[in-house]
Each structure stands twice: as C-alpha cells, then as structure tokens.
Write a protein that holds these residues in place. Structure first.
Motif, PDB file in Angstrom:
ATOM      1  N   GLU A   7       0.825  -1.209   0.000  1.00 31.66           N
ATOM      2  CA  GLU A   7       0.000   0.000   0.000  1.00 31.66           C
ATOM      3  C   GLU A   7       0.858   1.258   0.000  1.00 31.66           C
ATOM      4  O   GLU A   7       0.585   2.203  -0.737  1.00 31.66           O
ATOM      5  CB  GLU A   7      -0.892   0.025   1.257  1.00 31.66           C
ATOM      6  CG  GLU A   7      -2.031  -0.950   1.246  1.00 31.66           C
ATOM      7  CD  GLU A   7      -2.830  -0.914   2.549  1.00 31.66           C
ATOM      8  OE1 GLU A   7      -4.004  -1.294   2.503  1.00 31.66           O
ATOM      9  OE2 GLU A   7      -2.283  -0.505   3.601  1.00 31.66           O
ATOM     10  N   HIS A   8       1.886   1.256   0.825  1.00 26.15           N
ATOM     11  CA  HIS A   8       2.716   2.452   0.992  1.00 26.15           C
ATOM     12  C   HIS A   8       3.492   2.805  -0.266  1.00 26.15           C
ATOM     13  O   HIS A   8       3.864   3.963  -0.467  1.00 26.15           O
ATOM     14  CB  HIS A   8       3.664   2.274   2.179  1.00 26.15           C
ATOM     15  CG  HIS A   8       2.952   2.075   3.475  1.00 26.15           C
ATOM     16  ND1 HIS A   8       3.578   1.594   4.595  1.00 26.15           N
ATOM     17  CD2 HIS A   8       1.659   2.283   3.832  1.00 26.15           C
ATOM     18  CE1 HIS A   8       2.704   1.518   5.590  1.00 26.15           C
ATOM     19  NE2 HIS A   8       1.537   1.931   5.141  1.00 26.15           N
ATOM     20  N   THR A   9       3.723   1.825  -1.123  1.00 27.97           N
ATOM     21  CA  THR A   9       4.364   2.072  -2.410  1.00 27.97           C
ATOM     22  C   THR A   9       3.331   2.423  -3.483  1.00 27.97           C
ATOM     23  O   THR A   9       3.497   3.374  -4.245  1.00 27.97           O
ATOM     24  CB  THR A   9       5.159   0.822  -2.854  1.00 27.97           C
ATOM     25  OG1 THR A   9       6.121   0.514  -1.846  1.00 27.97           O
ATOM     26  CG2 THR A   9       5.874   1.060  -4.172  1.00 27.97           C
ATOM     27  N   LEU A  10       2.256   1.643  -3.510  1.00 29.66           N
ATOM     28  CA  LEU A  10       1.259   1.782  -4.570  1.00 29.66           C
ATOM     29  C   LEU A  10       0.481   3.097  -4.483  1.00 29.66           C
ATOM     30  O   LEU A  10       0.310   3.780  -5.507  1.00 29.66           O
ATOM     31  CB  LEU A  10       0.276   0.607  -4.523  1.00 29.66           C
ATOM     32  CG  LEU A  10      -0.814   0.599  -5.603  1.00 29.66           C
ATOM     33  CD1 LEU A  10      -0.212   0.383  -6.987  1.00 29.66           C
ATOM     34  CD2 LEU A  10      -1.862  -0.478  -5.296  1.00 29.66           C
ATOM     35  N   TYR A  11       0.011   3.463  -3.301  1.00 33.58           N
ATOM     36  CA  TYR A  11      -0.910   4.597  -3.195  1.00 33.58           C
ATOM     37  C   TYR A  11      -0.293   5.909  -3.683  1.00 33.58           C
ATOM     38  O   TYR A  11      -0.874   6.577  -4.542  1.00 33.58           O
ATOM     39  CB  TYR A  11      -1.427   4.713  -1.765  1.00 33.58           C
ATOM     40  CG  TYR A  11      -2.845   5.237  -1.629  1.00 33.58           C
ATOM     41  CD1 TYR A  11      -3.677   5.468  -2.727  1.00 33.58           C
ATOM     42  CD2 TYR A  11      -3.371   5.496  -0.376  1.00 33.58           C
ATOM     43  CE1 TYR A  11      -4.977   5.938  -2.573  1.00 33.58           C
ATOM     44  CE2 TYR A  11      -4.668   5.966  -0.213  1.00 33.58           C
ATOM     45  CZ  TYR A  11      -5.469   6.184  -1.309  1.00 33.58           C
ATOM     46  OH  TYR A  11      -6.751   6.653  -1.154  1.00 33.58           O
ATOM     47  N   PRO A  12       0.881   6.311  -3.193  1.00 38.18           N
ATOM     48  CA  PRO A  12       1.443   7.572  -3.698  1.00 38.18           C
ATOM     49  C   PRO A  12       1.697   7.549  -5.211  1.00 38.18           C
ATOM     50  O   PRO A  12       1.488   8.551  -5.892  1.00 38.18           O
ATOM     51  CB  PRO A  12       2.760   7.715  -2.921  1.00 38.18           C
ATOM     52  CG  PRO A  12       2.568   6.908  -1.682  1.00 38.18           C
ATOM     53  CD  PRO A  12       1.697   5.752  -2.106  1.00 38.18           C
ATOM     54  N   THR A  13       2.128   6.403  -5.733  1.00 40.61           N
ATOM     55  CA  THR A  13       2.394   6.282  -7.170  1.00 40.61           C
ATOM     56  C   THR A  13       1.109   6.437  -7.978  1.00 40.61           C
ATOM     57  O   THR A  13       1.059   7.170  -8.973  1.00 40.61           O
ATOM     58  CB  THR A  13       3.043   4.920  -7.478  1.00 40.61           C
ATOM     59  OG1 THR A  13       4.260   4.816  -6.729  1.00 40.61           O
ATOM     60  CG2 THR A  13       3.334   4.749  -8.953  1.00 40.61           C
ATOM     61  N   VAL A  14       0.060   5.767  -7.543  1.00 40.40           N
ATOM     62  CA  VAL A  14      -1.223   5.849  -8.251  1.00 40.40           C
ATOM     63  C   VAL A  14      -1.789   7.266  -8.155  1.00 40.40           C
ATOM     64  O   VAL A  14      -2.326   7.798  -9.134  1.00 40.40           O
ATOM     65  CB  VAL A  14      -2.220   4.809  -7.692  1.00 40.40           C
ATOM     66  CG1 VAL A  14      -3.629   5.053  -8.224  1.00 40.40           C
ATOM     67  CG2 VAL A  14      -1.758   3.404  -8.038  1.00 40.40           C
ATOM     68  N   LEU A  15      -1.669   7.884  -6.975  1.00 45.26           N
ATOM     69  CA  LEU A  15      -2.162   9.257  -6.835  1.00 45.26           C
ATOM     70  C   LEU A  15      -1.444  10.196  -7.802  1.00 45.26           C
ATOM     71  O   LEU A  15      -2.079  11.019  -8.469  1.00 45.26           O
ATOM     72  CB  LEU A  15      -1.993   9.745  -5.395  1.00 45.26           C
ATOM     73  CG  LEU A  15      -2.929   9.111  -4.365  1.00 45.26           C
ATOM     74  CD1 LEU A  15      -2.514   9.518  -2.958  1.00 45.26           C
ATOM     75  CD2 LEU A  15      -4.380   9.486  -4.636  1.00 45.26           C
ATOM     76  N   GLN A  16      -0.118  10.069  -7.898  1.00 39.34           N
ATOM     77  CA  GLN A  16       0.631  10.925  -8.814  1.00 39.34           C
ATOM     78  C   GLN A  16       0.184  10.704 -10.259  1.00 39.34           C
ATOM     79  O   GLN A  16      -0.050  11.662 -11.001  1.00 39.34           O
ATOM     80  CB  GLN A  16       2.137  10.687  -8.670  1.00 39.34           C
ATOM     81  CG  GLN A  16       2.991  11.522  -9.618  1.00 39.34           C
ATOM     82  CD  GLN A  16       2.819  13.023  -9.417  1.00 39.34           C
ATOM     83  OE1 GLN A  16       2.515  13.479  -8.311  1.00 39.34           O
ATOM     84  NE2 GLN A  16       3.012  13.796 -10.480  1.00 39.34           N
TER      85      GLN A  16
END
Length: 194
Positions: A174-183
C-alpha cells in the motif's frame, strides 16, 4: 500543485507514506488537511508532527451523517481542498461529500476487489485460504468498496504466513502503490492547477 485532504481513522501509516512522498517530490500534492473521526487515533499525532491541520469530529455528536459532512465540507472549502484521499477511514461517505467531490475521491483497500470488501479484508482473505490477495485503489461511490477500480497490486499469501505477517506485506505494498497511483491520477486528470 493540487491540495488534498486525507481521511483516516487509525494509525495513519498510509497517511505517513503519502506525506513522505510529497516531501520527496514523488507526489506533487500538498496535504492540506487531515479529517479524522476518532479523537484518540494515532494519525492525529502524525499530522500534528507534520504541521498539517486536523479536523477531528465525533459522529455521535451529530443527528445525521449529512450534518457532520456539512461541517467537513465547510472545512474542506475553507482549506481549498481539491481532492479527497481515504486512507483507513472506516466510514462510508454520504451524499454531501460524494456530490461535492464527485470523481475526486479515492480509497485504498487491502484486497483485490471485488474480493473481500468491507472491514477486516486481510482477515477475510486469511480465513478463506486464498493464495493471492493484494491491494486496490479505487474511486469512491455510495457503496462499500464498490467504486471503479483504478489500480491493483497482488500480494502472495505464503505457506508460513500468519495474519500479522500478511498484513505487514500488504501495508508495505500500500505504501508504495498509493502515492504512485495518486501521482499518475493527478497527472492524467490535469488537476494540478485548474
């Protein structure tokens, strides 16, 4: 730069990963507000340490969901928030916020939706004996984890896993995926300055 509000109810590990991504510059957003429905949640301490404004409310103090969502909406508008990011917020959003931020609310869920929606998705997956579970980022609608899926990432369930080990690996994802997807989402929607 887009201004976001993060809604959270618990420890705030996803909140922290998003804040750190903004600090590193990998997520071009400003966290302008934390909205929390639990007065003793650890995420409040995290936000205060980061100097991020906090709106804490107790839903039991309001007669209806609409009543407390009107208070939230007023604060979101005062803070010029453009996008809502749910990160462990344990309440369904109502029509006040869904209408005001239509298409601009996302959530992260610890399963490969549509499998294991709702509370304790990790426990549900563990109990079901699945070999693969994961993480889903999705748009929020009026249902429980039913909005359109934006991205998913699989996490294998290992033979020697217990619930805590599986949860730790899911949170790491989650901690990797969420910021990447948000960007990616903010770039694709071109809402950095509108």
């Amino acid at each position: 730069m887009i201004k976001i509000a993060i809604f959270a109810s618990g420890s705030g590990s996803n909140f922290q990963s998003i804040v750190e991504a903004t600090r590193r510059g990998s997520l071009h957003a400003e966290v302008g507000l934390l909205v929390c429905d639990k007065r003793n949640a650890l995420v409040i301490e995290r936000a205060e340490r980061e100097g991020i404004p906090v709106l804490v409310f107790d839903p039991k103090e309001y007669e209806t969901k609409s009543a407390y969502e009107e208070v939230i909406l007023k604060t979101l508008n005062e803070c010029n928030v453009e996008f809502i990011v749910l990160a462990g917020y344990m309440r369904l959003l109502g029509s006040v916020l869904l209408n005001a931020f239509q298409g601009r609310i996302v959530n992260i869920h610890p399963s490969l939706l549509p499998a294991f929606p709702g509370k304790d998705a990790i426990g549900q997956a563990f109990q079901a004996g699945v070999k693969v579970t994961g993480v889903t980022v999705h748009y929020v609608d009026e249902g429980m984890d039913t909005g359109p899926i934006i991205a998913q990432s699989a996490v294998r369930v290992l033979n020697d896993d217990d619930r805590d080990r599986l949860q730790a690996r899911i949170q790491e994802t989650e901690h990797t995926l969420y910021p990447t997807v948000l960007q990616d989402l903010f770039e694709s929607l071109k809402i950095t300055n509108y």
